[in-house]
Structures are given as structure tokens and as C-alpha cells.
Design an enzyme around this catalytic site. Sequence first.
Site, mmCIF file in Angstrom:
data_model
loop_
_atom_site.group_PDB
_atom_site.id
_atom_site.type_symbol
_atom_site.label_atom_id
_atom_site.label_comp_id
_atom_site.label_asym_id
_atom_site.label_seq_id
_atom_site.Cartn_x
_atom_site.Cartn_y
_atom_site.Cartn_z
ATOM 1 N N ARG A 36 0.917 -1.166 0.042
ATOM 2 C CA ARG A 36 -0.144 -0.164 -0.003
ATOM 3 C C ARG A 36 0.797 1.416 0.128
ATOM 4 O O ARG A 36 0.367 2.278 -0.398
ATOM 5 C CB ARG A 36 -1.142 -0.127 1.242
ATOM 6 N N LYS A 205 -19.176 -16.353 2.071
ATOM 7 C CA LYS A 205 -20.680 -15.960 2.278
ATOM 8 C C LYS A 205 -21.386 -15.301 1.272
ATOM 9 O O LYS A 205 -20.968 -14.329 0.639
ATOM 10 C CB LYS A 205 -20.492 -15.191 3.490
ATOM 11 N N GLY A 356 -8.774 -7.771 -1.258
ATOM 12 C CA GLY A 356 -8.928 -8.791 -0.562
ATOM 13 C C GLY A 356 -8.014 -10.110 -0.690
ATOM 14 O O GLY A 356 -6.889 -9.671 -1.247
ATOM 15 N N GLY A 379 -13.212 -3.957 0.910
ATOM 16 C CA GLY A 379 -14.378 -3.447 1.270
ATOM 17 C C GLY A 379 -15.131 -2.369 0.169
ATOM 18 O O GLY A 379 -16.252 -2.423 -0.329
#
Length: 399
Positions: A36, A205, A356, A379
Site C-alpha cells: 500500500r 458467504k 482482498g 470493502g
Amino acid sequence: MAKQIITDLDLKDKKVLIRVDFNVPMKDGKITNDNRIVAALPTIKYIIEKGGKVIAFSHLGKVKTKEDLVNKSIKPASERLSELLGKEVKFIPATRGTELEKAIENLKSGEILMFENTRFEDLDDKKESKNDPELGKYWASLGDLFVNDAFGTAHRAHASNIGIAANIGEGKSAAGFLMEKEIKFIGGAVDNPVKPLVAILGGAKVSDKIGVIENLLTKADKILVGGAMMFTFLRALGKNTGKSMVEEDKIELAKSLLEKANGKLILPIDTVVSKEFSNDAAHSTVSIDNIPADEMGLDIGSDTVKLFSEEISKAKTVIWNGPMGVFEMPNYAKGTIGVCEAIANLENSTTIIGGGDSAAAAIQLGYAKQFTHISTGGGASLEYLEGKKLPGIASISEK
């Protein structure tokens, strides 16, 4: 209207506030992955070259206790930035106050200063995370211009992004090069993709990806589903899934998504199963019609990798978000590796990873350079893929 980018601003001799995303993983006070920080270098270097004064800041984790004020200092990131630039970065261990203000006043063109973890303002009453109006106003008063290069926090309405943008003045905020890339690639892939568009979604999920699936069903030609979420869909089709992870309360939703999809959703045809959630346990590959009652699926099988690779080979735009199995365990990483290779080997296509675990997998497997774009925000990229308006982007001045 298009957003202003850093090249639209006159930076010479200006105090340039830059929100970076240096929320890097740390162990024993040492940075374990500096991706990053590296990703922010083009924007920081550009400000220096144009004679601006760099005032950089970022959050690092969540700050809840007084111990966090010691353990979550952003100082190691400022030291790593200094090493990468080969140039001094003045570090001020404060988020406001006389020491910070004086150091900024004394900054010369081409110099860099970094101040302390913005989340230190969260200790008492979450001033940063709740976008305290006074804090945003104060930080904006420290600079002449504001550059937002932190896509990883673009889905959050914080004082360090929208608070500053609202107070810096008309036409004085812009996207940095990293933010510009995210807007161009993820925004472009969702709003105006070169067809065929194939989306590959994995992870645990269905509930994490409902919005993404619903939005992409209106845009994509095919959506390939892997990861543990595949078992909720398989159950919706009436199949036995053994001890595999299933979101029982999302089976009806999965059913309705399959109906809506009209053939666009492609599910695995085989899976790697084991009696235990362990890399060392015995495992085998079975058809999705023959999952043993006492075993759980931990990866997509080799026939599914072939099926998915075939669909990927037809694509002109690919979006990938989420691993195909428990890729941290070598015996259940083959599906993720196979999909990663199929995307990496595409020619003349735009290939995007939405942050992610899938980004971590591509980097770990050495394929990072073969993708058009790897998002820095997990996110944020998910919400962007859902078609949501991200406050951090919305607050940047229009051209």
C-alpha cells in the site's frame, strides 16, 4: 461529470494534504507487507516534482485503548516511505496542535511531512470515524489543496476524507493516481465494460456478495461462483452438501438469484472434499452430486477449473473477487491457482482483481504483473462493484 485528478491542480509552493492508505499489516512493530505504501509513491513523487509541500496522513487499524496509542503509531510507515523515496519524511507524533502546525508552516517546496494515525482521534468519541465537523475543518485548515489517494477508505465517510474535502474550498480537491485508477478500472468495468464481461466471485458467504451479484447480473455475461458460498447455491438447487459451510438463512435468496440469473450464474461441477478442515487430512475430488454426508467441500475441483477457464477465455473484461477455496492450505489452493492462471494468461482483455484475498492470492502466486489492475481496497471495491456511491469519491471536486 468527471472528477478532478491531481494533474488538474497547480501544486507549486502549495501545502498539499494527501490522504493515503498506509493501513499496512504489522508484526512486532515491523511492516510485513508494504504494497500500500508502494502504491502511493507515484502520487507523492508527482507532488514533489511539481514543487508542492506534501502533508501525508493515514489511519492504521482501529484505536480503542491507550495501548493502541503506542502499538498503532503510523511512524513505521513514515520510515518505510522515507526509505522508498530515498528522502527524509518528517514525522510529527500528533494529529493536531502547535507542533504539527509549526512543522507544516516550516515545510519547504518538495519536502514531506507525515502526521500521526488519524484514528488516534477515535480514542474518546470517534471523531475521525464519525466525521466530526470540527476535526475535518481543522485538518482542512492545515493545507491549501487536498488529494485523496486512499481508495481503501473511499466507502467510509470520515473526517480525513469527506470532512477535509467539504472544508478545503471549491475546486481544491482531487483524486490521486491510485484513486484515479480505481475509478477508471472498477468504475469502468461496472458502468461501461467491453463485452463479454465475466465476473468470478468466491469467498465464504453469499451474504457478503448479494449486492455484487444483483448488480452484476444486469451487466455481466457470466458470473462464475466458487468458494464456500457455492454450497448455499448448491443447496438451493436441492443438492446434498455434506458438512460444507452453508448459510441456511440465505438458501431462499440463492434460489431467487438463480432464477433471476437466467443461466448467467455458473456453479462448480466438482469439489475437493475432506472430513476435516485441515491441510493434512485425507481428501478427494467428487462430483457436486456425490458429496459424502460426513465430508466438507474446501475447493473447486479440476473439472470446474476447466469449465471456468473456458468461460474466462471468451472474456474481454474480467472481474475477480474472492478465492475459490481455502487457498491458505496448499491442498485446497488449486482452484484459486487455476482461475488465477486462466485470467493471467488472457490477452487483449481488461483483467481486474477487486482487492482482498484474491489480490493476496495473485500477488503470492507471482501473477500480479499480468493483471490490468489489482484494487487496493477490499470493502471499497466490493461496494463499488455493487454500484454504490462511495462517499470518498463523491466528495472529490468535479472537473
